[in-house]
Motif scaffolding. Sequence first.
Motif, short mmCIF file in Angstrom:
data_model
loop_
_atom_site.label_atom_id
_atom_site.label_comp_id
_atom_site.label_asym_id
_atom_site.label_seq_id
_atom_site.Cartn_x
_atom_site.Cartn_y
_atom_site.Cartn_z
N LYS A 1 23.14 20.35 74.18
CA LYS A 1 22.23 19.29 73.74
C LYS A 1 22.77 18.55 72.53
O LYS A 1 22.82 17.32 72.49
CB LYS A 1 20.85 19.90 73.41
CG LYS A 1 20.26 20.73 74.54
CD LYS A 1 18.94 21.38 74.15
CE LYS A 1 19.01 22.35 73.00
NZ LYS A 1 19.76 23.60 73.29
N SER A 2 23.19 19.32 71.50
CA SER A 2 23.71 18.67 70.29
C SER A 2 24.97 17.88 70.62
O SER A 2 25.17 16.79 70.08
CB SER A 2 24.02 19.71 69.22
OG SER A 2 22.83 20.30 68.78
N THR A 3 25.81 18.44 71.50
CA THR A 3 27.02 17.72 71.88
C THR A 3 26.64 16.41 72.58
O THR A 3 27.24 15.37 72.32
CB THR A 3 27.90 18.59 72.80
OG1 THR A 3 28.09 19.85 72.14
CG2 THR A 3 29.23 17.95 73.06
N PHE B 1 20.46 15.42 62.02
CA PHE B 1 21.45 16.42 62.42
C PHE B 1 20.82 17.80 62.53
O PHE B 1 19.92 18.15 61.76
CB PHE B 1 22.57 16.47 61.38
CG PHE B 1 23.35 15.19 61.31
CD1 PHE B 1 24.46 14.98 62.11
CD2 PHE B 1 22.97 14.18 60.43
CE1 PHE B 1 25.18 13.80 62.05
CE2 PHE B 1 23.68 12.99 60.36
CZ PHE B 1 24.79 12.80 61.17
N GLN B 2 21.32 18.59 63.50
CA GLN B 2 20.82 19.96 63.62
C GLN B 2 21.12 20.73 62.32
O GLN B 2 20.29 21.47 61.82
CB GLN B 2 21.47 20.66 64.81
CG GLN B 2 20.94 22.06 64.99
CD GLN B 2 21.50 22.74 66.24
OE1 GLN B 2 22.17 22.12 67.06
NE2 GLN B 2 21.21 24.01 66.37
N HIS B 3 22.34 20.53 61.79
CA HIS B 3 22.68 21.10 60.48
C HIS B 3 22.55 19.96 59.48
O HIS B 3 23.38 19.06 59.47
CB HIS B 3 24.09 21.67 60.50
CG HIS B 3 24.28 22.69 61.57
ND1 HIS B 3 23.72 23.94 61.49
CD2 HIS B 3 24.89 22.63 62.77
CE1 HIS B 3 24.00 24.62 62.60
NE2 HIS B 3 24.72 23.83 63.38
N LEU C 1 16.57 12.80 67.33
CA LEU C 1 16.24 13.91 66.42
C LEU C 1 16.71 15.24 67.00
O LEU C 1 16.29 15.61 68.10
CB LEU C 1 14.73 13.96 66.18
CG LEU C 1 14.06 12.65 65.74
CD1 LEU C 1 12.55 12.85 65.67
CD2 LEU C 1 14.59 12.22 64.39
N ASP C 2 17.55 15.95 66.25
CA ASP C 2 18.06 17.24 66.74
C ASP C 2 17.31 18.38 66.06
O ASP C 2 17.54 18.68 64.89
CB ASP C 2 19.57 17.34 66.46
CG ASP C 2 20.25 18.38 67.34
OD1 ASP C 2 19.52 19.21 67.93
OD2 ASP C 2 21.49 18.36 67.44
N GLU C 3 16.39 18.99 66.78
CA GLU C 3 15.56 20.11 66.31
C GLU C 3 14.85 19.82 64.99
O GLU C 3 15.00 20.56 64.02
CB GLU C 3 16.42 21.38 66.17
CG GLU C 3 17.11 21.75 67.47
CD GLU C 3 17.58 23.19 67.51
OE1 GLU C 3 17.13 23.99 66.67
OE2 GLU C 3 18.39 23.51 68.40
N PRO C 4 14.05 18.75 64.93
CA PRO C 4 13.39 18.40 63.67
C PRO C 4 12.33 19.40 63.22
O PRO C 4 12.04 19.49 62.04
CB PRO C 4 12.75 17.04 63.96
CG PRO C 4 12.54 17.05 65.44
CD PRO C 4 13.69 17.83 66.01
MG MG Z 1 22.09 22.22 69.12
#
Ligand code: MG
Length: 595
Positions: free
Chosen positions: A386-388, A428-430, A517-520
Amino acid sequence: MKHIDSRILGIGAVIVVLAFIPILAGNFTVSLFNDIGIGALVALGLVLLTGIGGVTSFGQAAFVGIAAYTSAWLTTVYDLSPWISLFAALLLTGLSALAIGMLTLRLGGHFLALSTIAWGLSITIVFGNIDALGRHTGLSNIPPLFIGNWSLASPHLMFYMIWILVGLALLFSHNLLNSRPGRAMRGLRGGSTLLASVGANAYSVRLTLFITAALLAGIAGWLYAHTYRFVSPSPFDVRASIEYLLMAVAGGLGHLVGALVGSAIVLLLKNGLQDVLPLLTQQAGQLDAIVFAGLFIALLHFARSGLMGFVARWRSRHKRTGSTPVIHRAPAKPLPNRQLPQRGTPVLSVKGAVKRFGGLVAVDHVSFNVNAGEIVGLIGPNGAGKSTMFNLLTCTLPMTSGQVRFLNHDLAGMAQRKVARLGLARTFQHVKLRPHMSLLDNVALGAHSRCHAGVLRAGLRLDRAEEAQILHEAYRQLERIGLSDRAHELAGSLPLGTQRILEIARALAADPVLLVLDEPAAGLRRKEKIALGELLQKLRSEGVTILIVEHDMDFVMKLVDRLVVMNFGAKLLEGLPSAVRADERVQAAYLGSVV
Ligand code: MG
Ligand code: ADP
């Protein structure tokens, strides 16, 4: 208010003391102060370049030398006025910095530092071997500065010239840091991906900073030439560059005033050692360098943030707690908004996206669409890709093959910052925040691509109307996420979950068409999740399109219009939340756990 008052009082007191020095002190002290002022200008450039931008330069004295030699040559050989040669000196210094910067700034870490050493070494060799520049004997009989018919030949008069310029340079740098280009410079340490996500080009921000620092060194060089009225290669060699760096570190790389303090510490110490060491030994000349090296190493061990770092810590410990800073919110015209696409029209279309990391296929022929005004969820187990996928569609990573279209633009091969400027904002997730910048500044960074002010406009405070608009926008977004009363706190002081929400505010400050939004919601408490859900729904009602990766299934199912499910890099299925929830393949993918 009290805090500001005491600062102004402090600055006023320093100015008064400085103004009296040439009246009360003798030649030696005044000359020492002149040296401190000249050193402070160079160190100020290094505080900006190294402290703010994270670029270590061992070649700063070479820029001092270029300006000093240019002015020396033009005023002695061509009888030009030093005021005209100032422009020539700064032009040549700026152009050299541009050339050196373009050659070196793309190099990473050690290589960059090494190449500045090579540059520092070579320039003194050039000075020492050109006949017209007097080779190793240099150029003498340089005329003093003058104002009208009034000559500034005496060090007592030069003192005022030097310190007025130091004051103006400090003011310029202070204005710069609190502006659009300055925020981008302060963002440099967060990495080029962070800057690109707000539409800024890290390389050109770094290059601008490099040139700015070189120009400060150039002003110092010009002052040097017309104070000493004699130039030779050795004061501009690598040893001198290291001394300037030492000044910046001793004073405190994180503080503009550190440049002044550091220059004073180093030069006073050097003078002190030159007085004391001959009393102890006959080889004082060499011992000088060894004692200095020892002090430098001790400094790096015990006081890496320099003297101003100590002062800042002391001040924060003695600050009265409980008093919230007064928030000045200048009324401003809102920044112009983007025209959002008609609800239901296609915004994003991904076709056959593939990403390979060596042998691993992280994204495997994934296709989906997102239409204006929708919230689409991208879900799947950890490592599903997903993040990729997000990195591909924001052009944070190059795609191996496939096609992404965003608002009629083909994104293939486009730079990440250009995609951001088209209206695709991401988190960003991180988290990628600047922990030492305030919440307000972090969010204001998001509005970077909506404004234009450059270094000169910012330094001269000609950007205030635009700056007020940016801050107004940043406050508005902070208000939306319920953090406006903490606007002046440092972002690093927030819990990780709240930092994610702050990233959303930064993304919103860009006035996006599509918000990715990545895992907000990761790390948020229940109440905060509810508030986040409400915010995202409100954004949808305003016409913002949202693509979201989230692991909390309850949260996602209630929020989104549609879901895309990924597993092992491939798209498993796509559909309404209820259909996805009921699908056996999805349940199997999650091992029947949460769905
Ligand atoms: Mg991810
Ligand atoms: P998700 O966000 O769905 O948890 P990711 O997109 O982060 O998954 O990762 C998908 C796969 O790609 C994982 O196996 C991960 O290890 C791999 N991966 C992600 N980024 C990189 C990278 N920069 N280099 C190599 N492998 C990567």
